[in-house]
Design an enzyme around this catalytic site. Structure first.
Site, PDB file in Angstrom:
ATOM      1  N   GLY A 160       0.724  -1.115   0.014  1.00 19.98           N
ATOM      2  CA  GLY A 160      -0.154   0.013  -0.128  1.00 19.98           C
ATOM      3  C   GLY A 160       0.907   1.193   0.099  1.00 19.98           C
ATOM      4  O   GLY A 160       0.430   2.216   0.513  1.00 19.98           O
ATOM      5  N   ASP A 192       0.875  -1.581  -4.882  1.00 18.54           N
ATOM      6  CA  ASP A 192      -0.639  -0.894  -4.465  1.00 18.54           C
ATOM      7  C   ASP A 192      -1.524  -1.137  -5.741  1.00 18.54           C
ATOM      8  O   ASP A 192      -1.314  -1.783  -6.588  1.00 18.54           O
ATOM      9  CB  ASP A 192      -0.382   0.715  -4.352  1.00 18.54           C
ATOM     10  CG  ASP A 192      -1.317   1.407  -3.539  1.00 18.54           C
ATOM     11  OD1 ASP A 192      -2.592   0.896  -3.438  1.00 18.54           O
ATOM     12  OD2 ASP A 192      -0.828   2.235  -2.526  1.00 18.54           O
ATOM     13  N   LYS A 232       3.053   0.717   6.439  1.00 16.72           N
ATOM     14  CA  LYS A 232       3.079   2.007   7.165  1.00 16.72           C
ATOM     15  C   LYS A 232       1.468   2.505   7.054  1.00 16.72           C
ATOM     16  O   LYS A 232       0.845   2.932   5.897  1.00 16.72           O
ATOM     17  CB  LYS A 232       3.697   2.970   6.235  1.00 16.72           C
ATOM     18  CG  LYS A 232       3.585   4.656   7.138  1.00 16.72           C
ATOM     19  CD  LYS A 232       4.550   5.458   6.418  1.00 16.72           C
ATOM     20  CE  LYS A 232       4.016   6.036   5.114  1.00 16.72           C
ATOM     21  NZ  LYS A 232       2.778   6.555   5.373  1.00 16.72           N
ATOM     22  N   GLY A 235      -1.512  -4.496  -7.691  1.00 15.83           N
ATOM     23  CA  GLY A 235      -2.344  -5.732  -7.315  1.00 15.83           C
ATOM     24  C   GLY A 235      -3.269  -5.500  -5.918  1.00 15.83           C
ATOM     25  O   GLY A 235      -3.466  -4.370  -5.704  1.00 15.83           O
ATOM     26  N   ASP A 236      -3.814  -6.525  -5.525  1.00 15.62           N
ATOM     27  CA  ASP A 236      -4.604  -6.361  -4.373  1.00 15.62           C
ATOM     28  C   ASP A 236      -4.163  -7.358  -3.361  1.00 15.62           C
ATOM     29  O   ASP A 236      -4.108  -8.387  -3.430  1.00 15.62           O
ATOM     30  CB  ASP A 236      -6.184  -6.896  -4.880  1.00 15.62           C
ATOM     31  CG  ASP A 236      -7.205  -6.604  -3.905  1.00 15.62           C
ATOM     32  OD1 ASP A 236      -6.974  -6.577  -2.628  1.00 15.62           O
ATOM     33  OD2 ASP A 236      -8.368  -6.748  -4.083  1.00 15.62           O
ATOM     34  N   PHE A 237      -3.902  -6.638  -2.224  1.00 19.35           N
ATOM     35  CA  PHE A 237      -3.259  -7.509  -1.110  1.00 19.35           C
ATOM     36  C   PHE A 237      -4.255  -8.488  -0.327  1.00 19.35           C
ATOM     37  O   PHE A 237      -3.866  -9.296   0.487  1.00 19.35           O
ATOM     38  CB  PHE A 237      -2.485  -6.506  -0.146  1.00 19.35           C
ATOM     39  CG  PHE A 237      -3.545  -5.406   0.591  1.00 19.35           C
ATOM     40  CD1 PHE A 237      -4.774  -5.523   1.171  1.00 19.35           C
ATOM     41  CD2 PHE A 237      -2.901  -4.153   0.772  1.00 19.35           C
ATOM     42  CE1 PHE A 237      -5.339  -4.324   1.465  1.00 19.35           C
ATOM     43  CE2 PHE A 237      -3.560  -3.121   1.270  1.00 19.35           C
ATOM     44  CZ  PHE A 237      -4.696  -3.292   1.598  1.00 19.35           C
ATOM     45  N   HIS A 259      -4.470  -0.524  10.437  1.00 22.39           N
ATOM     46  CA  HIS A 259      -5.650   0.474  11.089  1.00 22.39           C
ATOM     47  C   HIS A 259      -6.736   0.800  10.160  1.00 22.39           C
ATOM     48  O   HIS A 259      -7.738   1.255  10.705  1.00 22.39           O
ATOM     49  CB  HIS A 259      -4.915   1.519  11.830  1.00 22.39           C
ATOM     50  CG  HIS A 259      -4.798   2.751  10.894  1.00 22.39           C
ATOM     51  ND1 HIS A 259      -5.133   4.154  11.378  1.00 22.39           N
ATOM     52  CD2 HIS A 259      -4.639   2.890   9.608  1.00 22.39           C
ATOM     53  CE1 HIS A 259      -4.914   4.911  10.262  1.00 22.39           C
ATOM     54  NE2 HIS A 259      -4.591   4.233   9.298  1.00 22.39           N
TER      55      HIS A 259
END
Length: 369
Positions: free
Chosen positions: A181, A204, A244, A229-231, A248
């Protein structure tokens, strides 16, 4: 201070926040802080530059912020304003202007209209206040808002990047580091500059990495690749991952998916560097509890205590090696648990009582240097 003044300070401290931020948004909208950077100016001159019809209104707005140390007003020449260290931070020469503009956006007010409903229903209702099912949809429908968000996050990163990089100690055996990200790759790019033997990947979403705007803004470095991509599906294989202010934004369930994907792709003896707030029940900061409510109302997510972080990581086969509290958000160094009895595909069997007992005997090393 008289009893009356104390009472009014108490009252205004709780009930005027929305009005205060709206007045401040007006200061930012007209770049009034910028106008004082080259020297003091009378409010009449500022009004003329901006094009206000009633210069006395300009004076009264600027005067409001004098007690807040945003501006100084001359005691010799009433109406002559000069900059302060705070106003410089919110000018083009500072690092808080984009962050200020971002937090003062209209929909940030509207999202909190549904806070009572969130509490009553037990699920965040914030996005529904602006006609969305998820706050992330706003980035897909409003290009100017998305750009402001990325500018704000870049400025936020610039506030902590030197300190953060000094705390990230990479093993000489590491070959590849991925910033999960990482937006335009500002952090990972700077990290590569101080680690000449490392290759980096900025990971990201497609619309962030490959848009025409992003291609012009992506950090350029010969050892840096920008990968989309997509985590929630997978992440590139690496020796080390940096997250980072990512976890959250997500509920525990979503975080488990992200962490499980990282666990699958993390090479042996690899590390995670997690830069996120760690709530301290004995010393809550205003920043921490404020952001926790934001996460609840925006994303159905949260800030976490050290016990909650422990539980989350252990569900996915990780352990906290250390927590550096000398920076905020704190920096957690995380590694895999060397245990064969962890079933990453069945996190529903996680027993929080067992983990709480383990925590009593095996808290991480806290570093404060």
């Amino acid at each position: 201070m008289s009893d009356w003044d104390k009472t009014m300070d108490l009252l205004f401290g709780f009930v005027t926040g929305h009005i205060h931020s709206r007045m401040f948004e007006t200061i930012l909208k007209f770049s009034i802080c910028d106008l004082l950077e080259d020297g003091p100016k009378h409010y009449s001159e500022i009004s003329k530059i901006i094009g206000f019809k009633n210069e006395s209104y300009c004076y009264r707005l600027m005067r409001y912020f004098v007690p807040y140390k945003l501006f100084n007003e001359s005691v010799v020449q009433v109406g002559l304003f000069s900059k302060t260290p705070s106003s410089t931070q919110f000018s083009k020469n500072g690092t808080l202007k984009n962050l200020g503009r971002f937090h003062c956006q209209d929909h940030h007010y509207r999202i909190f209209e549904s806070l009572p409903k969130t509490l009553e229903m037990g699920k965040n209702q914030g996005p529904s206040s602006i006609g969305l099912s998820s706050f992330w949809e706003h980035f897909e429908t409003d290009e100017s808002y998305k750009q402001l968000f990325h500018n704000a996050m870049k400025d936020y990163t610039s506030l902590i990047i030197d300190r953060l990089i000094s705390k990230i100690s990479l093993s000489p055996n590491f070959k590849t580091v991925v910033d999960i990200g990482g937006s335009h790759g500002f952090l990972i790019g700077k990290l590569l500059e101080s680690n000449p033997n490392i290759h980096g990947i900025n990971f990201d979403l497609e619309n962030i990495i490959n848009s025409s705007t992003s291609k012009n803004e992506n950090f350029q470095h010969p050892r840096l690749k920008h990968v989309s991509g997509d985590f929630f599906n997978s992440v590139p294989e690496a020796d080390c991952y940096i997250l980072k202010y990512i976890l959250h934004d997500w509920s525990d369930e979503k975080c488990i998916t992200i962490l499980n994907n990282i666990h699958k792709s993390l090479k042996p003896n690899g590390k995670l560097f997690i830069n996120d707030l760690v709530l301290d029940p004995s010393n809550y900061t205003k920043e921490a509890v404020f952001k926790d409510i934001l996460m609840m109302q925006y994303f159905d997510a949260k800030e976490r205590s050290i016990n909650e972080w422990h539980q989350l990581f252990e569900k996915c086969g990780f352990k906290i090696d250390s927590v550096d509290t000398s920076i905020s958000p704190q920096l957690m160094i995380v590694s895999k648990i060397n245990s064969s009895n962890i079933n990453l595909n069945d996190c529903t069997n996680f027993n929080s009582e067992i983990v709480e007992e383990k925590l009593k005997n095996s808290l991480p090393q806290f570093v404060n240097c």
